[in-house]
Every structure is written in structure tokens, then in C-alpha cells.
Enzyme design. Sequence first.
Site, PDB file in Angstrom:
ATOM      1  N   GLU B  15       0.867  -1.168   0.000  1.00 16.22           N
ATOM      2  CA  GLU B  15       0.000   0.000   0.000  1.00 16.22           C
ATOM      3  C   GLU B  15       0.903   1.217   0.000  1.00 16.22           C
ATOM      4  O   GLU B  15       1.845   1.305   0.788  1.00 16.22           O
ATOM      5  CB  GLU B  15      -0.890   0.012   1.248  1.00 16.22           C
ATOM      6  N   CYS B  71      -5.868  -0.448   5.880  1.00 11.72           N
ATOM      7  CA  CYS B  71      -6.000  -0.501   7.344  1.00 11.72           C
ATOM      8  C   CYS B  71      -7.259   0.239   7.757  1.00 11.72           C
ATOM      9  O   CYS B  71      -7.254   1.001   8.716  1.00 11.72           O
ATOM     10  CB  CYS B  71      -4.809   0.152   8.015  1.00 11.72           C
ATOM     11  N   HIS B  75      -7.358   2.722  11.697  1.00 13.75           N
ATOM     12  CA  HIS B  75      -7.102   4.153  11.810  1.00 13.75           C
ATOM     13  C   HIS B  75      -8.330   4.905  12.288  1.00 13.75           C
ATOM     14  O   HIS B  75      -8.227   5.878  13.035  1.00 13.75           O
ATOM     15  CB  HIS B  75      -6.621   4.741  10.480  1.00 13.75           C
ATOM     16  N   ARG B 536      -0.299  -4.280  10.959  1.00 18.41           N
ATOM     17  CA  ARG B 536       1.125  -4.006  10.758  1.00 18.41           C
ATOM     18  C   ARG B 536       1.809  -3.535  12.032  1.00 18.41           C
ATOM     19  O   ARG B 536       2.980  -3.218  12.019  1.00 18.41           O
ATOM     20  CB  ARG B 536       1.308  -3.003   9.624  1.00 18.41           C
ATOM     21  N   SER B 561       3.732   1.352  10.171  1.00 19.11           N
ATOM     22  CA  SER B 561       4.735   1.294   9.111  1.00 19.11           C
ATOM     23  C   SER B 561       5.768   2.406   9.245  1.00 19.11           C
ATOM     24  O   SER B 561       6.844   2.333   8.665  1.00 19.11           O
ATOM     25  CB  SER B 561       4.077   1.338   7.730  1.00 19.11           C
TER      26      SER B 561
END
Lengths: 346, 632
Positions: B15, B71, B75, B536, B561
Amino acid sequence: MQRSDLSREDATEVTPSPELDATIVRRLGDMGVSRRQFMASLTRMASLLALPPSMLPQLAMAATSPTKPSVVYMSFQECTGCLESMVNSFAFKGGGTIENLLLNVVSIDYQETLMAAAGAQAEHQLASSTAKSGYVLVVDGSIPASANSGYFVSGGRSGAERFRSAAANAGLIVAVGTCASFGGLPKADPNPTGAVSIKDMMASLGIAKPLINVSGCPPIPEVITGTILLYLASGMPALDTLLRPKTFYGRTVHSHCYREESFEDGPRVKAFDDAASRKGGCLFDMGCKGPVTKAACSSIKWNQGLSFPIQSGHPCMGCTEPNFWDRVNKGGKKGFYVPLAGSYDD
Amino acid sequence: MTIANIIIDPVTRIEGHLRIQAYADPDGHGGGTISKPALSSSTMVRGIERILQGRDPRDAWSFTQRICGVCTVVHGLTSVRAVENAINVKVPKNADYIRNMMIGGQFVHDHVMHFYHLHALDWVDIVSALSADPTATATLAKKNNPNYKPNNGLLPDAAYFQAQINKLKTGLVNRGQLGLFANGYWGHVAYKLTPEQNLLLTSHYLEALGWAREIVKLHTVFGGKDPHPSLVVGGMPCTLSANTGAVSEDNGGTSLNTAGLAAVKAALDRMKSFVDQVYLPDVLLVARGYKNWADFGATAGNFLSYGEFPDPALVRTEMVDGAIDYPAGYLFPQGVIWANDLKRLMPFDQAKVTENVAHAWYGGSTAALHPSVSTTTLQYTGPQPDQPDYMLDEADRYSWIKSPRYDGKPMEVGPLAHILTMYARNTLATDRLVRKYVDTYWCGTAANGGLALPFAKLNSTLGRIFSRMLETKIIADQMAGRAAISNWSIPAYAGWYPLFYANRSGKYFNPKAFTVLASPSTLPDKVGFGFTEAPRGALGHWIKINRTTGMIDHYQCVVASQWNAGPRDGAGAPGPYEQSLVGHKLAALDKPLEVLRTIHSFDPCIGCAVHVLDPEGQPLVTVDVSHLGRLV
């Protein structure tokens, strides 16, 4: 007839089973799809697209074409939600599913999230795919107006330059999602990166090409694949003033909402999880933007017709409309829980 | 400046937008060995936190949700939790059950799709699959996936796999249009699987697309759509339907009716069966073919987890306003591991989180600052694009990602951190289960289906893939329910869905949330903090609400990330991606397949990692750590 039952209502107007020629039937066999299976799902798809029955063989031809139309899918300032949505597409088995799109219907020659090639090999793939003319260029995300800002760089090239060269030989440009269609979230006040829509980027680069906006944050899966199939089957669809296909964006969420009656007669929801909300009461007072939002959410619904935001209890945020992040509502306030200014009585 | 001889830009099958530069000492035969830390750069920015300033805190989740469409739940939910923390409002039990299922559903969806659609092509040679023997592939399928019956309820036979080959040939090869499979590194010497293994996994690649479309229905029922389902500060917007029949204009009702709840149950059952029957055995199949990848891709051995999935079994009491309070009790622990030392799970102290912008394209101080006081403005100083020889310099600023550090150190977050912290904690039944699975599948003998790898090598490219699969299994079982495993002394667990279902007529929303926000002068004077463990890894949002206007003064995210993909810090210490590539041997520098294998093993999500702080940089007063104070 119930208003929420639109797709079935349309389906009754379509006479199924026009003849498919032997070539198409054979190609379907190669795809592992029976003629009957294919026609049943094609009819459903046609009803979603509001196509006349005479169009079915053309749609079948598009879906089984020996040379697949090339699609180049480029991403700029985006979140990958539009692609995630497209991957959920289930317009019809053997037709608009992502598996079949990948293998049979179109040749997705460039799509960074899914493609095998990376780096130099991906750049080579982009160059060779866009060297031929006539491909469909699908774009998600807005693009920073300034090439030199550094806000978007990929492969050493700015967003503007990447878009310009990819658009040069495209036959059609499809802006998928509200960011590409209208600037979307990056463009929300105060637009820190100077983001612009694809339409505005085309204007500033002097690119005159057919453009379809498929807005939504993200758009409904079948609306994305349906728009592409519609174009392949019958050419440029009828568009509204915001360049969106009328088939999918011709009506407001409100006008086909199953809760519309309680907008008129009550009970309306006053707080989440109140008695009216469990009955499916109107969410207007909770800030619903359905009356000013053109989208197919209340008719096609989401993820194979299962639900849509209002059915799951949340007001419509108006995500298919330009600048929906900054809409000013009652009392001069922005916000998804602030009711619309005005009454919107029919 | 290192003149890179390996450049991957764009890194695909991720992504977002990522560039990797690395230098390998050439071996004289076209290959080489990466001898020093690489350079990881994100090349796209949107400025979402800046956009949030001055807006209604109730809206923030929908903005942050668009940080990433992959995600999509986490979020949004982290923002919702941050606001709830800022206004001291707790949510009803059903909201937490549903949130657990929505996050859990996202884990299962993301991890399975990551393995098949983003990562598999680093290990699976599609071209080789075309030359597979269908009969031998059917034999392999029966052995590897004995309970998976995609062939109209039967095991796939030779005809099934022949049809798969035909599909690939007629769809792609015969038309000369390979589409997404064009220009891969097919035939690269680093591909080690047999044609039959390649065909089996390719077949599962295609089938997993159809599976993914079905399991997102969990999000559609609870959130109205997927991606970007609806959430709300104070609970969940969805509520039980007064009408159990079809939802319509005449009948009214909501998506949580008999049919909707059945769809959720079906999605959870599908998740569990696909993980057990396909994903788990397929990861082991790939791992057996690439055991040497336990030798590559290690990070420094520092792992961080904020904790996730509050355990409904540990709820104290439902509070008078319909909300609940949790004592400590997260499926994924909150804690820190230093230098691979699993004997001690150290408590997490959010005051030790800092970020710095020494190598990122932001103005302001280059000192390491706590997220609540760090200040930044967009300031691109990289090379001009659209010129020849665009090259980034690790001595300079080179990314839109900042460098988060914990106690001054780069940390790896994500599946490996989750599995190792569970292993280290060893108190909950699921912790013990993790130990059993690692002992059996990773360390166990080949005769017993294990990989016979040393435990210490979990910190590797292969270990990351294994950990991602293992946590997916733990979560899928936690959602749908798990039978007792008597020979391991693991008790049964009812499952979040059955627990929610039994409580479904309870509350879904705490109305206090909206009324408190309507009187901003009564709000506590503090910074709200929300966290989730995303697929992640560690994800945190900070929010400061103005007590006069009730609008957002300051918003800040430090995301998973970012921890993994961030650039060097002020002291020159590389981020985990950069460190993990040291020692990689490449067969061909112009086809850096080996680099992709390790970068993809982190599951990069770069849209998430880039964001902007409040340019005014208002110093923030206090950070509420009540969530964080309760350590296991």
C-alpha cells in the site's frame, strides 16, 4: 412497489436470454462458465446498469473478447481504498468478479498494488503499456498541482509528469474515487499539498480526453467495474454535470432510502441506539447527507447488496459529492453529525 | 552518499508509495551482497493531521480512516479511542465486542490477502505453474490441504487443476496479455518451488480473491460498507434491529437482523476454515521450500506492542451509564522486548516514544521529541523530480516518513512483535497456545509437520511470515470460538461472536459521548491518546480538544509502518527496513527479488506512515496514560 427494491424493479424490464453466438459460448466454456450461468448473471448486471436487453450480446462480447482491452491503473495521493473496493466486485459470477476481470475481461497492465513486476521492471511495464494507444487509464488519488513540490514523486517523476505521460495515449480516463474525481481528502481545507482533481490536472496540462468520474469514498465495487464494462459494451455512458454515469449517480441516496418514509412521518433517530434507531428511523437529525448525495448506496447497496451505511445505523456522509469534507451545514457548521441546512421536504 | 546499485521505485505489491535504494558489493557475476544499511523512502504526502485542525472531534475518525484504505478499520478506531480517552467516556460492552470483531476481521482479511496477493509472487513462479502435472498437483493438494474442498464440495482433482491451467493459458498466455503477471522475475534462480507447488498456490491465489469478498461482509453488516465502514465516538452506530425479517420501507429495521447476524457468523466461519485449511498449511509449504530465509531479514531484536483486543471475559462490571471498564487483559500484550531477550517483557511507557525529522522532509527541530510536543511543517529538500539521475542521499533528508524511536531505539512492530510478546508473557491460554504452535510448527521435527528451525531464527524474513499466519489463526479462533485442546491443557474459548450474540439486546452507544462534547468547557484538560495494534503493528493517535470551541487543536499519529519503514534518526541509526537488508545476497542486481522478499515480509503500508503535525506546534499539557498504566 417498494422503493428500496429498485434493482429488482429494473430487472423486470429486461427480457433475458437473447442468443449468444457460438464463439462467445465457446469462449465462456474456456472460462469455465456455462451459457446459462453467464446469461443469468449478465441479466442481473444489465439490470444494475439499466441496459436494454439488446445490449446483452455486446456485453457478453466485451466480457469474452479475444483481445482484452488494456487497463492502466495509476495511483497518486490515495489510500488504496478504491482498489480494495474494486477487489470486492461481484457484479456477476464469471463477469465482474475481480478474478474474471484479471483473467478474462480486461488486461490490467499496470496496477502497483497487485502487479508482479516491481521497480525497473514495473516502470518498463508502464512504458510499454502506455506506448500503445487506446487503453483505459484508471486513476485514483488527487495529484499535487505543483510538479516540483516533492509531495508526490514515484520512480523519480512527479505526479503531474507521471499522469501527463500516462494520459497521452489513453482512449478514456476514469477517475475512481472522490480524491481523483474532485480532489477529495487531500484537497480538504486547507489543502496542505495543493492537491487537485484529475479534471483540473487535465485542464492545467491541456489534456483533452474523455473523462468519467466515479466518485465515492470509496465507490461501490460494482459501480467501478460496472462503469468500465458499460463503456466497453456500449461506449461513453450518459454523464451528469459532474461527469458521473447517470446510471449510478442519477438519484439521491435519500430518494431511494428505505428510511425515507420515517423522514416524512417519523420516528426520527435523535441519538444513536435510541428506540427509533432500532426501528430503522430516519437519520436526518443525526446529520444524514442523503438528500444532497447522488449515489447508488440505497439501491445497489454494498458488498453484494448486504447493507449500506444508513442501514447499519450511520448517517450518509455524502462521500460521492465534491468537497464533502468541507460541507457547511445548519448553523454554518461543518461536520458529519451536523444536520443539513434547510428542510428537504418533498 | 552511497551510490546505490539497487533501486526499487516504485516498490509494488504494497500500500502506498515506497522507494528502496541499496548498495551491494558486486560478485563479478551480476549479483552481489548488501553490506550496509539500505535507504527506505516514502515519496507521497497528504497532510491529513493538518487538515484535522479546527474540526469536530466526532468527525476525526472518518478523516484518519482515509489515511489508509487497507487498514481501514484501525485508523478510524484509534481516533475514536483517542477522543473517548480525551473526554473520559467509556463504551458499552457490545461496542467492544463488535470493535474486536471488526479489527480481528481486518487482521484475517489483510494477512491472508498479503500472503497470497502481495507476497506470494516473491516465492511462487506463475510461469512454472503452467507446466505442472495436474495429477501430481491433485495429490499434493490432498496431502497439503486435506480438508479444503473448493471443487464443488470435493477435493480438487486433476481435472480441476487442468482447468486452472487452462484458465491461466486462455486468460493470459494465449492472448499474449499477461496483465498483472507481466514482467515479473519469472525463472529467477531464487524461485525454488516445484511446478505443482506453484500451481497449487496460484490456484489458492485466485480462490482467495473470492473468499476475501465474502469475509468483508462482517464489516458491511456492522459498518454499512467495506472499505471504510462507519464508526462513532461513544460506541457503535449500528444497533440491533427491531425487525428480524427483511429490512424494507414497510418493515424498517437495521442490518443487525436475523439475516445480517447470520452473515456475520458465516463470515467468521469462513475465516476460520480458510485459515485452518489453506493459509496455515500453505505458509508451511512455502516455508519448507525456503527454510534458508530464516537466515535473512533480522532486525536488531527490539520489539514493541501497544496491546490489542481487550478481553471481554475480564470485564469488571457494566457501569451505570451503560459503559464498561477493562482491567488489564489484552489478547496481544502491551510491552517491550529488548535485544531478543524473551525472558523479560518490559512495561511500555508512552513517555519514551519520540520522533525526529533529521532525515525527513519537515522543518523545525531535529531533536528527538515526544509526539505531543513535536512540531513540523512540510519542507521538501529532496532532488527535483522529472530530472535524470534522481537519487536520494542517506546523509541528507530523504523521506516523508519520520523516525519514531522508543527509549531512543528503533523498534520493530507488527506480527513478529505480537507473537514474541505473547510468547514472553506466557500467562493467558492464548500465550501458551502460541508457545505450543511455535514449538510444533517452527521448531518441531519435519516428521511431525514442523520446520525444524531454531527458535532464535523467528527474527527473520521467514519468521515474520510465519508469525503473521500464526496470529491470524489465534484471532480467527478467538472470534468464532475455540474448542479445548486437552493434550495441550488449553481450555475452550466461547468466542467474541457468541459472547456478543448472547448480549445482542444490550447497549451499543453511550449517549454521554455526544453530550459531553457539546459542552467543551466541561472537558478535562488533557491530551487524549488512543491505540490499536493494527495488522502491521503499534498504532497511536494523540488529540487535544479546544475547551472553548470544542474543536480539534492538535492531532498526531505515530503509526506502524512508520516504525518499520522510517529513515535514519539523528544519530544515524537506520530504521528496521533499512537494517533488515544487510547481508542479503542477490543473484542478479537488476532483478532484486531477494530485497522484495524481505521488504514485503514487513507488509509495507506507506500511506499510513506519512503524515504531518500541527504546524503551530502548540505545546501540549498533559498526556493521559490511564490506558497505559495498566500493565500485565
